[in-house]
Scaffold this motif. Sequence first.
Motif, mmCIF file in Angstrom:
data_model
loop_
_atom_site.group_PDB
_atom_site.id
_atom_site.type_symbol
_atom_site.label_atom_id
_atom_site.label_comp_id
_atom_site.label_asym_id
_atom_site.label_seq_id
_atom_site.Cartn_x
_atom_site.Cartn_y
_atom_site.Cartn_z
ATOM 1 N N ARG A 171 0.837 -1.213 0.000
ATOM 2 C CA ARG A 171 0.000 0.000 0.000
ATOM 3 C C ARG A 171 0.865 1.254 0.000
ATOM 4 O O ARG A 171 0.553 2.232 -0.681
ATOM 5 N N LEU A 172 1.958 1.213 0.739
ATOM 6 C CA LEU A 172 2.832 2.387 0.797
ATOM 7 C C LEU A 172 3.526 2.609 -0.547
ATOM 8 O O LEU A 172 3.709 3.755 -0.974
ATOM 9 N N LEU A 173 3.906 1.537 -1.209
ATOM 10 C CA LEU A 173 4.498 1.661 -2.541
ATOM 11 C C LEU A 173 3.530 2.361 -3.492
ATOM 12 O O LEU A 173 3.910 3.270 -4.238
ATOM 13 N N ALA A 174 2.268 1.955 -3.447
ATOM 14 C CA ALA A 174 1.265 2.555 -4.329
ATOM 15 C C ALA A 174 0.978 4.007 -3.961
ATOM 16 O O ALA A 174 0.630 4.819 -4.837
ATOM 17 N N ALA A 175 1.126 4.353 -2.680
ATOM 18 C CA ALA A 175 0.809 5.711 -2.231
ATOM 19 C C ALA A 175 1.922 6.705 -2.548
ATOM 20 O O ALA A 175 1.671 7.914 -2.599
ATOM 21 N N LEU A 176 3.140 6.230 -2.767
ATOM 22 C CA LEU A 176 4.256 7.129 -3.069
ATOM 23 C C LEU A 176 4.194 7.596 -4.519
ATOM 24 O O LEU A 176 3.763 6.845 -5.405
ATOM 25 N N PRO A 177 4.644 8.832 -4.789
ATOM 26 C CA PRO A 177 4.773 9.259 -6.188
ATOM 27 C C PRO A 177 5.680 8.295 -6.941
ATOM 28 O O PRO A 177 6.672 7.796 -6.393
ATOM 29 N N GLU A 178 5.376 8.026 -8.179
ATOM 30 C CA GLU A 178 6.111 7.029 -8.953
ATOM 31 C C GLU A 178 7.608 7.312 -8.984
ATOM 32 O O GLU A 178 8.432 6.387 -8.986
ATOM 33 N N HIS A 179 7.974 8.590 -8.993
ATOM 34 C CA HIS A 179 9.390 8.957 -9.077
ATOM 35 C C HIS A 179 10.193 8.393 -7.904
ATOM 36 O O HIS A 179 11.384 8.076 -8.056
ATOM 37 N N TYR A 180 9.571 8.296 -6.722
ATOM 38 C CA TYR A 180 10.301 7.890 -5.522
ATOM 39 C C TYR A 180 10.145 6.407 -5.187
ATOM 40 O O TYR A 180 10.693 5.944 -4.182
ATOM 41 N N ARG A 181 9.433 5.655 -6.014
ATOM 42 C CA ARG A 181 9.248 4.237 -5.718
ATOM 43 C C ARG A 181 10.539 3.427 -5.790
ATOM 44 O O ARG A 181 10.762 2.549 -4.948
ATOM 45 N N PRO A 182 11.453 3.679 -6.750
ATOM 46 C CA PRO A 182 12.730 2.939 -6.722
ATOM 47 C C PRO A 182 13.529 3.195 -5.443
ATOM 48 O O PRO A 182 14.178 2.274 -4.919
ATOM 49 N N LEU A 183 13.507 4.414 -4.939
ATOM 50 C CA LEU A 183 14.193 4.734 -3.682
ATOM 51 C C LEU A 183 13.605 3.905 -2.549
ATOM 52 O O LEU A 183 14.334 3.303 -1.740
ATOM 53 N N TYR A 184 12.287 3.857 -2.481
ATOM 54 C CA TYR A 184 11.587 3.116 -1.438
ATOM 55 C C TYR A 184 11.909 1.626 -1.522
ATOM 56 O O TYR A 184 12.237 0.987 -0.515
ATOM 57 N N LEU A 185 11.837 1.059 -2.721
ATOM 58 C CA LEU A 185 12.095 -0.365 -2.889
ATOM 59 C C LEU A 185 13.540 -0.723 -2.551
ATOM 60 O O LEU A 185 13.813 -1.778 -1.972
ATOM 61 N N THR A 186 14.464 0.152 -2.900
ATOM 62 C CA THR A 186 15.874 -0.110 -2.593
ATOM 63 C C THR A 186 16.109 -0.076 -1.090
ATOM 64 O O THR A 186 16.838 -0.910 -0.551
ATOM 65 N N ALA A 187 15.493 0.878 -0.400
ATOM 66 C CA ALA A 187 15.623 0.937 1.061
ATOM 67 C C ALA A 187 15.042 -0.319 1.698
ATOM 68 O O ALA A 187 15.645 -0.920 2.596
ATOM 69 N N LEU A 188 13.892 -0.723 1.233
ATOM 70 C CA LEU A 188 13.216 -1.889 1.796
ATOM 71 C C LEU A 188 13.953 -3.180 1.458
ATOM 72 O O LEU A 188 13.979 -4.112 2.260
ATOM 73 N N GLY A 189 14.572 -3.238 0.286
ATOM 74 C CA GLY A 189 15.229 -4.462 -0.161
ATOM 75 C C GLY A 189 16.683 -4.587 0.208
ATOM 76 O O GLY A 189 17.280 -5.655 0.004
ATOM 77 N N THR A 190 17.307 -3.514 0.730
ATOM 78 C CA THR A 190 18.729 -3.579 1.088
ATOM 79 C C THR A 190 19.014 -3.196 2.533
ATOM 80 O O THR A 190 20.065 -3.557 3.065
ATOM 81 N N GLY A 191 18.128 -2.430 3.166
ATOM 82 C CA GLY A 191 18.382 -1.973 4.523
ATOM 83 C C GLY A 191 19.359 -0.822 4.603
ATOM 84 O O GLY A 191 19.855 -0.497 5.687
ATOM 85 N N LEU A 192 19.646 -0.149 3.481
ATOM 86 C CA LEU A 192 20.576 0.981 3.504
ATOM 87 C C LEU A 192 20.003 2.147 4.306
ATOM 88 O O LEU A 192 18.796 2.355 4.358
ATOM 89 N N ARG A 193 20.901 2.902 4.915
ATOM 90 C CA ARG A 193 20.509 4.119 5.620
ATOM 91 C C ARG A 193 20.187 5.222 4.605
ATOM 92 O O ARG A 193 20.607 5.170 3.459
ATOM 93 N N TRP A 194 19.493 6.268 5.096
ATOM 94 C CA TRP A 194 19.121 7.371 4.216
ATOM 95 C C TRP A 194 20.342 7.985 3.541
ATOM 96 O O TRP A 194 20.371 8.173 2.329
ATOM 97 N N GLY A 195 21.370 8.322 4.330
ATOM 98 C CA GLY A 195 22.546 8.970 3.759
ATOM 99 C C GLY A 195 23.265 8.105 2.748
ATOM 100 O O GLY A 195 23.845 8.606 1.784
ATOM 101 N N GLU A 196 23.235 6.784 2.958
ATOM 102 C CA GLU A 196 23.864 5.869 2.010
ATOM 103 C C GLU A 196 23.101 5.832 0.686
ATOM 104 O O GLU A 196 23.695 5.727 -0.385
ATOM 105 N N LEU A 197 21.774 5.916 0.765
ATOM 106 C CA LEU A 197 20.955 5.950 -0.444
ATOM 107 C C LEU A 197 21.124 7.283 -1.175
ATOM 108 O O LEU A 197 21.288 7.321 -2.397
#
Length: 389
Positions: A171-197
């Motif tokens: 649901r959160l993936l669908a609620a985010l603007p499409e531009h930021y979905r790769p950022l969200y998926l990468t954070a969720l799939g790797t556990g990287l910190r914000w600054g690292e992303l």
Amino acid sequence: MWVEKHGPTYRIRDRVGDKKITVADGYHNKTAAKKAMTALAGDQVRGDLVMPSAGEKLLGDWARDWWEARKSGLSPNTQRSEWSRIQTHILPALGDQAVGDIRPLHVQRWVSELGKKRSAKTVANVHGVLNSIMAGAVAQRLIRANPCAGTKLPRGMAAEMRFLTEPEAGRLLAALPEHYRPLYLTALGTGLRWGELAGLRAGRVDVLAGTLRVEETLSELPGSGELVFGPPKTSGSRRTVTLPSEVRQALVGLVADRKPAELVFLTATGQPLRIRNFRRIWLAATERAGVGGIRFHDLRHTHVAWLLSAPEPPNLTAIQRRLGHASISITSDRYGHLLPAVDERISKALDVALPRSDWGQGGGTGRTEPTDNDRQPPASSTANEITNS
């Protein structure tokens, strides 16, 4: 070193460079002075010798010397936070004391007083800086032992972690603007910190191999708002992280036509990411998805929770390396409470694998009847066989 008479007593002298110094004095006879000199010479060979008057240096002066050598290897944000701890909490309370006069009891009292005004986390962070300062004093032979060793720190309530379930994540993936979905998926799939992303460059992503390399972070300086690149949080934070297939697909379009030095994740207008600007987008999306209160950093916690809930979860050492924690204890302290579910799965697996026995039969011994192969010959025949062999 040598012994010489000094007035009515004897003293131990040594030469440092072109200068003669008194190492110790006040001995009533030459024999006592020579015995002490032998012990000091042993300390000198082992590297334990503390030169006289070294401990008289004020903590404030030593802390500033230590900081000048320390700060160069820190990120701008860490420099600011650590120096603030020194100025705000350490120098006012202990800066006027000689380094050699500070005892474990003084440190414990200081910690106790600080704990009345500040959170347990703040006390631990400030004590950690003082501990490093004193460890430096030991290394430079200003003092023999670190007075911070063994300090009992206040225990605070651990911050509650939030985890997304799989439906919530969708649901959160669908609620985010499409531009930021790769950022969200990468954070969720790797556990990287914000600054690292935010500091990830295209040249460090290999979608064919399915990996990315963490080498630097991008952070925003408080006050000025200046964006600065710096080293990862710890030496262990420099790491290679494998990518799930969904993340690989999300990143293909972002890195395909970019130069190696270009950033992977940008704003919709092509600018570097700033957490304070992204926060507005994030809060709106979490409200629309019905997961209000979830922080972006909770994606890192969710990543670990999902790893530990897998049918064959990785061990904590593998998770430590993936997250870039400095030590396994950090990983264990932070996520160890998630392990009971893993232990339960282990117990169930062992229940299936272990051989069965009637524990309620035969007086509760749990022994099954032996087979012919298990039966042993009588003791007498065994003895005869041994004797005759």
